[in-house]
Scaffold this active site. Sequence first.
Site, PDB file in Angstrom:
ATOM      1  N   ASP A  81       0.846  -1.195   0.000  1.00  0.00           N
ATOM      2  CA  ASP A  81       0.000   0.000   0.000  1.00  0.00           C
ATOM      3  C   ASP A  81       0.884   1.249   0.000  1.00  0.00           C
ATOM      4  O   ASP A  81       2.022   1.221   0.478  1.00  0.00           O
ATOM      5  CB  ASP A  81      -1.001  -0.015   1.167  1.00  0.00           C
ATOM      6  CG  ASP A  81      -0.467  -0.717   2.402  1.00  0.00           C
ATOM      7  OD1 ASP A  81       0.766  -0.887   2.504  1.00  0.00           O
ATOM      8  OD2 ASP A  81      -1.268  -1.089   3.268  1.00  0.00           O
ATOM      9  N   GLU A 151      -5.788   3.413   3.512  1.00  0.00           N
ATOM     10  CA  GLU A 151      -6.303   3.992   4.761  1.00  0.00           C
ATOM     11  C   GLU A 151      -7.777   4.392   4.639  1.00  0.00           C
ATOM     12  O   GLU A 151      -8.451   4.556   5.640  1.00  0.00           O
ATOM     13  CB  GLU A 151      -5.452   5.199   5.190  1.00  0.00           C
ATOM     14  CG  GLU A 151      -4.003   4.855   5.536  1.00  0.00           C
ATOM     15  CD  GLU A 151      -3.866   4.019   6.805  1.00  0.00           C
ATOM     16  OE1 GLU A 151      -4.881   3.788   7.484  1.00  0.00           O
ATOM     17  OE2 GLU A 151      -2.732   3.579   7.087  1.00  0.00           O
TER      18      GLU A 151
HETATM   19 ZN   LIG Z   1      -3.045   2.287   8.776  1.00  0.00          ZN
HETATM   20 ZN   LIG Z   2      -1.314   0.207   7.149  1.00  0.00          ZN
END
Ligand SMILES: [Zn+2]
Ligand SMILES: [Zn+2]
Length: 418
Positions: A81, A151
């Site tokens: 990510d 997130e």
């Molecule tokens: Zn996070």
């Molecule tokens: Zn994370």
Amino acid sequence: MKIACHDLVDRMIEQEYPSLFSLYRTLHQHPELSEMEEQTALTLSTSLETAGYTVTTGIGGFGIAGVLDTGPGRTVLVRADMDALPVLEETGLSYASTETTVDWNGRSVPVMHACGHDLHMTILAGVARVMAALQDWWSGRLVLVGQPSEERVSGAAAMVRDGLYNTVGTPDALLALHVAAEYPVGTVIYTEGVSSAGAESFDLKIFGVGGHAAHPNKAIDPIVIAAETILLLQTVVSREIDPQAFAVLTVSSIHTGSKHNAIPGEVELTLNIRFFSPGVRDHLISAIERITASVARGAGVPEERLPMLTLLDESAPPMICDPALAGVVIPAIRAVVGEEQVIAVPPSSGSEDFGAFGAVDPPIPICYFRVGSVDPNSTHPPAFLHSGKFSPDAEGVIKNGVRAMSIALLALLGEERY
Ligand SMILES: [Zn+2]
Ligand SMILES: [Zn+2]
């Protein structure tokens, strides 16, 4: 002398570490919020291209995917990510972030990689190099993905919706790792089966009839309706859900009113639910709908002004780690990092949208593990993820992360040869 494949992995890691640390420092100093990961995606895609991968950019926002094909075999996808958080960095590191940006609501906010996604990207870049250097040891297709907006738990689904698998092929297995802020460096933490909760967020609008505070009998007070609703919602998990099942229902904000002597016309609330099974999810939602409507009706709100519940885009399914896939990956990692360093833990009430990569038809098996980040020599208690003081042992995490993920991939795509 015989050379084991994992020795080659370790040699590559030592050789590449200085340049990987410099990549980490760059990513750490220039964090970007969810859906704004433009420069981050560029930095990561350049790194994958340099390692010999064919990279596609702009998938589901700023998502990227690099592909290395070494012959017939399985397709395995690894996800890192890319987004950071609106958190002020307070680590005092020489390479601490001093960035600020304008957030989704137009406010100026500090930005920090407080969830370690900079480490995940650095590890992905390291894995890219190790797997390219060791391509004689495996056959198949390796897909390395940089995912935006984790997130906000929306980036994984956005990449799949935008045709990720048309571009890179449908994987046979999905892998990802996350830094673990509460475990020492060198450990690998995993959960088989349901490993993290599904999460969904809602906006709830409760309507009444506004009026003068001196004449409440001429109004229908939505604040009283909201208060009653909030208290009754507390009974859903405690009274309606099987005590053996897992469920969380949180009312996370309430906003209304502007004047001491006026009764407002409506109240806005935000809600968040967590669950391990679709049945519990459906029950939570129907209970919220039933309770909000019946409290409003009881207060005399007309049918056309009953509360409005809106499901937001920010949702994640429960993440289910495939036991058969873990049965290949975890023993391979254990054999290299050591028996006692690999720790099985119960499922988490936290959420992660990585599961969305596997939530297609037919579902794709997932294996997700975490790597410890606490320096064993540190005298301070470790800071949590999302804290401005989160200061992992970067060298330990990067080296162990690249090692664990490369070993997992070689177990799935290669044959250990001596
Ligand atoms: Zn996070
Ligand atoms: Zn994370």
